[in-house]
Design a protein around this motif. Structure first.
Motif, mmCIF file in Angstrom:
data_model
loop_
_atom_site.group_PDB
_atom_site.id
_atom_site.type_symbol
_atom_site.label_atom_id
_atom_site.label_comp_id
_atom_site.label_asym_id
_atom_site.label_seq_id
_atom_site.Cartn_x
_atom_site.Cartn_y
_atom_site.Cartn_z
ATOM 1 N N ALA A 88 0.819 -1.207 0.000
ATOM 2 C CA ALA A 88 0.000 0.000 0.000
ATOM 3 C C ALA A 88 0.857 1.264 0.000
ATOM 4 O O ALA A 88 0.424 2.311 -0.478
ATOM 5 C CB ALA A 88 -0.932 -0.002 1.212
ATOM 6 N N LEU A 89 2.080 1.161 0.519
ATOM 7 C CA LEU A 89 2.987 2.306 0.572
ATOM 8 C C LEU A 89 3.820 2.459 -0.703
ATOM 9 O O LEU A 89 4.623 3.385 -0.802
ATOM 10 C CB LEU A 89 3.929 2.164 1.770
ATOM 11 N N GLY A 90 3.655 1.555 -1.665
ATOM 12 C CA GLY A 90 4.359 1.705 -2.932
ATOM 13 C C GLY A 90 5.291 0.579 -3.301
ATOM 14 O O GLY A 90 5.920 0.620 -4.368
ATOM 15 N N ALA A 91 5.424 -0.443 -2.458
ATOM 16 C CA ALA A 91 6.246 -1.597 -2.825
ATOM 17 C C ALA A 91 5.549 -2.403 -3.909
ATOM 18 O O ALA A 91 4.316 -2.422 -3.997
ATOM 19 C CB ALA A 91 6.510 -2.482 -1.610
ATOM 20 N N THR A 92 6.346 -3.080 -4.724
ATOM 21 C CA THR A 92 5.799 -3.905 -5.805
ATOM 22 C C THR A 92 6.433 -5.294 -5.771
ATOM 23 O O THR A 92 7.580 -5.449 -5.324
ATOM 24 C CB THR A 92 6.078 -3.267 -7.181
ATOM 25 N N PRO A 93 5.715 -6.325 -6.230
ATOM 26 C CA PRO A 93 6.302 -7.665 -6.280
ATOM 27 C C PRO A 93 7.523 -7.686 -7.203
ATOM 28 O O PRO A 93 7.561 -7.000 -8.226
ATOM 29 C CB PRO A 93 5.173 -8.536 -6.837
ATOM 30 N N ALA A 94 8.527 -8.463 -6.830
ATOM 31 C CA ALA A 94 9.751 -8.562 -7.625
ATOM 32 C C ALA A 94 10.033 -10.029 -7.914
ATOM 33 O O ALA A 94 9.925 -10.880 -7.025
ATOM 34 C CB ALA A 94 10.927 -7.923 -6.894
ATOM 35 N N ARG A 95 10.417 -10.312 -9.147
ATOM 36 C CA ARG A 95 10.804 -11.659 -9.543
ATOM 37 C C ARG A 95 12.300 -11.681 -9.762
ATOM 38 O O ARG A 95 12.830 -10.999 -10.642
ATOM 39 C CB ARG A 95 10.088 -12.075 -10.827
ATOM 40 N N VAL A 96 12.996 -12.427 -8.928
ATOM 41 C CA VAL A 96 14.459 -12.520 -9.020
ATOM 42 C C VAL A 96 14.886 -13.978 -9.139
ATOM 43 O O VAL A 96 15.995 -14.350 -8.752
ATOM 44 C CB VAL A 96 15.122 -11.850 -7.797
ATOM 45 N N GLY A 97 13.973 -14.819 -9.652
ATOM 46 C CA GLY A 97 14.267 -16.237 -9.786
ATOM 47 C C GLY A 97 14.109 -17.005 -8.505
ATOM 48 O O GLY A 97 14.674 -18.099 -8.353
ATOM 49 N N GLN A 98 13.299 -16.493 -7.574
ATOM 50 C CA GLN A 98 13.207 -17.123 -6.260
ATOM 51 C C GLN A 98 12.388 -18.408 -6.245
ATOM 52 O O GLN A 98 12.499 -19.193 -5.310
ATOM 53 C CB GLN A 98 12.640 -16.135 -5.233
ATOM 54 N N GLY A 99 11.531 -18.629 -7.245
ATOM 55 C CA GLY A 99 10.732 -19.842 -7.254
ATOM 56 C C GLY A 99 9.711 -19.854 -6.132
ATOM 57 O O GLY A 99 9.243 -18.806 -5.674
ATOM 58 N N ASP A 100 9.379 -21.062 -5.655
ATOM 59 C CA ASP A 100 8.376 -21.228 -4.602
ATOM 60 C C ASP A 100 9.070 -21.190 -3.246
ATOM 61 O O ASP A 100 9.682 -22.169 -2.814
ATOM 62 C CB ASP A 100 7.634 -22.553 -4.794
ATOM 63 N N VAL A 101 9.014 -20.045 -2.567
ATOM 64 C CA VAL A 101 9.721 -19.853 -1.311
ATOM 65 C C VAL A 101 8.755 -19.297 -0.268
ATOM 66 O O VAL A 101 7.721 -18.709 -0.624
ATOM 67 C CB VAL A 101 10.918 -18.891 -1.479
#
Length: 246
Positions: free
Chosen positions: A92-105
């Protein structure tokens, strides 16, 4: 002679706004004593403080590239509901999802409003006394070599070393961890996030810089000019600064 990490330095186009984001993320107040925005625990912080690794957001003229930062913060949570609440609040404060190759964690990878990656970890017993910053995490090619360099550079204790990761923490056994994770990618651009180190009172910053050069650090010229701190890189090219005590 020894150094200890006191600040995570984050570069930003809008330092006050990014500073306010990290203040909300960490539950600490933000101060702007000059051109930077400083986020730290309230109550008159005095170094050396074994548990205090704070955040200093520094204005720069250019935006972050698409390249993943090689240093990021892991945030601690105390329960599954706390993790869920923190992710929702930061989004809500402005963060966004990031994909860095983390897979299912079990942790959630996000980016701050200017794209600096960070993780909101699931609750872990080892992080119950770290404060809001569970770990400062650095991507590297050789965790064993990083443990040797940083274990000599700082007065922190090396807790764990394998071919895949290395973990250091204050010798007092409190506060944030510093972790080095083996990754396949290599450093290609200057990082937007780095550590600032501080000598102990009475120690000479120039002598500390010379000691680290002997351990494999190299001088770094980023156009800083005549400043009271020293810019260096570790043996894998990670930038860091040695601050002047004041």
């Amino acid at each position: 002679m020894a150094l200890r990490p006191v600040m995570v330095n984050i570069k930003a186009l809008d330092a006050p706004a990014v500073g306010r984001f990290w203040a909300e993320a960490l539950g600490w107040p933000a101060y702007s004593p000059g051109v930077t925005t400083y986020v730290a625990p309230d109550g008159g912080l005095v170094w050396p403080h074994p548990a205090a690794v704070c955040v200093d957001v520094v204005p720069v003229p250019g935006p972050k590239t698409a390249t993943k930062n090689r240093m990021h913060l892991d945030l601690a949570t105390t329960s599954a509901s706390h993790q869920t609440e923190l992710v929702a609040r930061l989004t809500a404060l402005g963060a966004t999802p990031a994909r860095v190759g983390q897979g299912d964690v079990p942790w959630t990878v996000l980016a701050d409003p200017e794209g600096n990656e960070f993780c909101v970890l699931e609750p872990r017993e080892s992080h119950r006394d770290t404060g809001p910053i569970a770990r400062v995490v650095v991507d590297c090619a050789d965790p064993r070599a990083m443990a040797r360099f940083w274990g000599e550079a700082m007065d922190w204790t090396v807790h764990e070393v394998t071919d895949e990761h290395a973990v250091l923490r204050s010798a007092k056994g409190v506060g944030t961890y510093l972790a080095f994770l083996r990754t396949p990618d290599v450093k290609t651009v200057p990082d937007r996030v780095h550590l600032d180190l501080l000598p102990y009172p009475g120690d000479d910053p120039a002598a500390e810089a010379a000691r680290l050069r002997a351990l494999g650090a190299t001088d770094l010229d980023i156009g800083q000019g005549d400043v009271p701190w020293t810019c260096l890189t570790d043996p894998e090219g990670h930038e860091f600064c040695i601050l002047a005590p004041h």
